[in-house]
Design a protein around this motif. Structure first.
Motif, PDB file in Angstrom:
ATOM      1  N   LYS A  11       1.663  41.337   8.467  1.00 51.79           N
ATOM      2  CA  LYS A  11       1.117  40.033   8.857  1.00 51.79           C
ATOM      3  C   LYS A  11      -0.406  40.016   9.059  1.00 51.79           C
ATOM      4  CE  LYS A  11       3.083  39.212  12.553  1.00 51.79           C
ATOM      5  NZ  LYS A  11       2.578  39.074  13.887  1.00 51.79           N
ATOM      6  N   THR A  46      -3.645  35.767  17.069  1.00 51.76           N
ATOM      7  CA  THR A  46      -3.251  35.311  18.406  1.00 51.76           C
ATOM      8  C   THR A  46      -2.523  36.401  19.201  1.00 51.76           C
ATOM      9  OG1 THR A  46      -1.172  34.324  17.627  1.00 51.76           O
ATOM     10  CG2 THR A  46      -3.121  32.904  17.680  1.00 51.76           C
ATOM     11  N   GLY A  47      -1.952  37.398  18.492  1.00 55.78           N
ATOM     12  CA  GLY A  47      -1.329  38.518  19.203  1.00 55.78           C
ATOM     13  C   GLY A  47      -2.371  39.255  20.041  1.00 55.78           C
ATOM     14  N   ALA A  48      -3.594  39.329  19.505  1.00 57.24           N
ATOM     15  CA  ALA A  48      -4.663  40.028  20.231  1.00 57.24           C
ATOM     16  C   ALA A  48      -4.996  39.317  21.546  1.00 57.24           C
ATOM     17  CB  ALA A  48      -5.908  40.139  19.351  1.00 57.24           C
ATOM     18  N   PHE A  98      -2.716  37.811  23.503  1.00 54.53           N
ATOM     19  CA  PHE A  98      -1.695  38.288  24.453  1.00 54.53           C
ATOM     20  C   PHE A  98      -2.021  39.724  24.876  1.00 54.53           C
ATOM     21  CE2 PHE A  98       0.450  34.705  22.598  1.00 54.53           C
ATOM     22  CZ  PHE A  98       1.196  34.196  23.637  1.00 54.53           C
ATOM     23  N   ARG A  99      -2.509  40.500  23.915  1.00 57.68           N
ATOM     24  CA  ARG A  99      -2.867  41.889  24.228  1.00 57.68           C
ATOM     25  C   ARG A  99      -4.040  41.940  25.217  1.00 57.68           C
ATOM     26  NH1 ARG A  99      -1.049  45.929  20.528  1.00 57.68           N
ATOM     27  NH2 ARG A  99       0.486  45.042  19.104  1.00 57.68           N
ATOM     28  N   SER A 135       2.233  43.359  26.352  1.00 48.91           N
ATOM     29  CA  SER A 135       1.921  42.068  25.721  1.00 48.91           C
ATOM     30  C   SER A 135       3.224  41.355  25.344  1.00 48.91           C
ATOM     31  CB  SER A 135       1.022  42.252  24.497  1.00 48.91           C
ATOM     32  OG  SER A 135       1.688  43.015  23.514  1.00 48.91           O
ATOM     33  N   SER A 184       4.534  37.907  27.256  1.00 49.67           N
ATOM     34  CA  SER A 184       4.577  36.735  26.376  1.00 49.67           C
ATOM     35  C   SER A 184       5.828  35.889  26.628  1.00 49.67           C
ATOM     36  CB  SER A 184       4.508  37.150  24.906  1.00 49.67           C
ATOM     37  OG  SER A 184       5.709  37.776  24.513  1.00 49.67           O
ATOM     38  N   ARG A 216       1.885  31.813  28.405  1.00 49.81           N
ATOM     39  CA  ARG A 216       1.923  31.052  27.142  1.00 49.81           C
ATOM     40  C   ARG A 216       1.116  29.760  27.263  1.00 49.81           C
ATOM     41  NH1 ARG A 216       4.902  33.832  23.750  1.00 49.81           N
ATOM     42  NH2 ARG A 216       4.013  32.525  22.132  1.00 49.81           N
ATOM     43  N   GLU A 249      -2.532  33.586  12.863  1.00 49.92           N
ATOM     44  CA  GLU A 249      -1.446  34.558  12.733  1.00 49.92           C
ATOM     45  C   GLU A 249      -0.794  34.798  14.097  1.00 49.92           C
ATOM     46  OE1 GLU A 249      -2.812  38.545  12.648  1.00 49.92           O
ATOM     47  OE2 GLU A 249      -0.780  38.979  13.302  1.00 49.92           O
ATOM     48  N   GLY A 250       0.547  34.790  14.151  1.00 50.49           N
ATOM     49  CA  GLY A 250       1.207  35.040  15.438  1.00 50.49           C
ATOM     50  C   GLY A 250       2.713  35.018  15.346  1.00 50.49           C
ATOM     51  N   ARG A 251       3.344  34.403  16.364  1.00 48.02           N
ATOM     52  CA  ARG A 251       4.803  34.317  16.407  1.00 48.02           C
ATOM     53  C   ARG A 251       5.282  32.868  16.411  1.00 48.02           C
ATOM     54  NH1 ARG A 251       3.498  38.925  16.543  1.00 48.02           N
ATOM     55  NH2 ARG A 251       4.608  40.759  17.278  1.00 48.02           N
ATOM     56  N   ARG A 263      11.304  45.167  20.844  1.00 51.47           N
ATOM     57  CA  ARG A 263      10.283  44.116  20.874  1.00 51.47           C
ATOM     58  C   ARG A 263      10.776  42.873  20.123  1.00 51.47           C
ATOM     59  NH1 ARG A 263       4.406  43.568  19.485  1.00 51.47           N
ATOM     60  NH2 ARG A 263       4.430  45.206  17.934  1.00 51.47           N
ATOM     61  N   ASP A 314      11.085  39.193  21.632  1.00 50.58           N
ATOM     62  CA  ASP A 314      10.304  38.098  21.029  1.00 50.58           C
ATOM     63  C   ASP A 314      11.217  36.993  20.485  1.00 50.58           C
ATOM     64  OD1 ASP A 314       8.065  39.576  21.623  1.00 50.58           O
ATOM     65  OD2 ASP A 314       7.609  40.174  19.567  1.00 50.58           O
TER      66      ASP A 314
HETATM   67  O1   DC Z   1       1.160  40.458  16.816  1.00 51.60           O
HETATM   68  P1   DC Z   1       1.018  41.468  17.961  1.00 51.60           P
HETATM   69  O2   DC Z   1       1.888  42.671  17.810  1.00 51.60           O
HETATM   70  O3   DC Z   1      -0.412  41.841  18.193  1.00 51.60           O
HETATM   71  O4   DC Z   1       1.508  40.667  19.262  1.00 51.60           O
HETATM   72  C1   DC Z   1       1.661  41.282  20.518  1.00 51.60           C
HETATM   73  C2   DC Z   1       2.722  40.542  21.332  1.00 51.60           C
HETATM   74  O5   DC Z   1       2.244  39.233  21.656  1.00 51.60           O
HETATM   75  C3   DC Z   1       4.064  40.325  20.636  1.00 51.60           C
HETATM   76  O6   DC Z   1       5.030  41.290  21.040  1.00 51.60           O
HETATM   77  C4   DC Z   1       4.519  38.969  21.059  1.00 51.60           C
HETATM   78  C5   DC Z   1       3.302  38.290  21.578  1.00 51.60           C
HETATM   79  N1   DC Z   1       2.858  37.143  20.782  1.00 51.60           N
HETATM   80  C6   DC Z   1       3.451  35.926  21.043  1.00 51.60           C
HETATM   81  O7   DC Z   1       4.352  35.844  21.869  1.00 51.60           O
HETATM   82  N2   DC Z   1       2.999  34.816  20.403  1.00 51.60           N
HETATM   83  C7   DC Z   1       2.018  34.889  19.488  1.00 51.60           C
HETATM   84  N3   DC Z   1       1.597  33.773  18.881  1.00 51.60           N
HETATM   85  C8   DC Z   1       1.428  36.145  19.181  1.00 51.60           C
HETATM   86  C9   DC Z   1       1.885  37.254  19.835  1.00 51.60           C
END
Ligand code: DC
Length: 222
Positions: free
Chosen positions: A13, A31-33, A35-36, A95, A99, A105, A125-127, A181, A185
């Motif tokens: 991704k 966007t994961g960064a 949360f990190r 993270s 999340s 959130r 980019e994210g979830r 994970r 998620d």
């Molecule tokens: O993409 P990543 O592995 O860097 O994301 C780290 C954590 O952040 C992932 O386990 C779930 C959370 N996350 C989320 O809940 N929503 C997002 N948009 C991006 C990441």
């Protein structure tokens, strides 16, 4: 124009999203960064994330900003550049755990939506980019890959980047961590990881990064 790329870890991704943005001249947001960065702050300040009062207090005082430096996004938490601290195992684990928390959130959703000003062209980019944050995005992509393929990619990455750390890891342990994970998620109550009904699904199990990028560029152009 907004393009969203969602999916679990190990699908390629981040690399794909970065390349697609580069090819189109769009801004890339990881966007994961975010949360990190919050998870790192929780660890660095020795906060028990399960203590709601302490966590909310931390979130209220946490100022997360993104700065572009030499073409790379740097993440600043209360004025300190935390970019170099975001890829450790404890930050990865926390993270995912934080999340699931509504207040976390809410804070990051607001920040993510605030990044879109005027007629910006960006790849997010994210979830939950295509499902919750930008439901009206012009193009939505959801990447998948078989769990074992994803674990192998993550494990190989670790061996290449940090051989001493890799000694205490195995492919089996990496697979287990990925599955735990995914489970968290996908099953959290708020904004779980899932494909938007209007997302294009791409299984990257047997595709190279460039092949995935090409498929996405073709989709966008069409
Ligand atoms: O993409 P990543 O592995 O860097 O994301 C780290 C954590 O952040 C992932 O386990 C779930 C959370 N996350 C989320 O809940 N929503 C997002 N948009 C991006 C990441």
């Amino acid at each position: 124009m907004i393009i969203t790329i969602d999916g679990p870890s190990g699908t390629g991704k981040s690399t794909v999203a970065k390349k697609v943005a580069e090819k189109l001249g769009f801004t890339y947001f990881d966007t994961g960064a975010m949360f990190r960065a919050i998870a790192y702050g929780v660890i660095a300040n020795q906060i028990d994330y399960k203590n709601q009062e302490l966590l909310i207090h931390f979130l209220q005082s946490a100022e997360l900003t993104l700065k572009n430096q030499h073409g790379k996004t740097h993440f600043y938490l209360n004025g300190s550049d935390v970019t170099g601290h975001l890829r450790t195992a404890p930050v990865t684990l926390l993270s995912s755990k934080i999340s699931t928390i509504k207040e976390v959130r809410d804070k990051l959703s607001q920040l993510q939506r605030d990044l879109v000003k005027g007629d910006i062209s960006a790849v997010f980019e994210g979830r939950d980019m295509g499902t919750v944050i930008f439901p009206k995005a012009e193009v939505k992509i959801f990447l998948t890959a078989a769990p074992l393929v994803r674990a192998k990619r993550r494990y190989d990455e670790l061996v290449a980047k940090d051989p001493s750390m890799a000694q205490s890891m195995t492919l089996e342990k990496t697979l287990q961590a990925i599955q735990e994970r995914d489970e968290r998620d996908e099953n959290r109550e708020i904004a779980p990881l899932k494909a938007a009904s209007d997302a294009y699904l791409i299984d990257t199990s047997s595709l190279s990064i460039d092949e995935v990028v090409e498929q996405i560029i073709t989709l966008i152009k069409s």
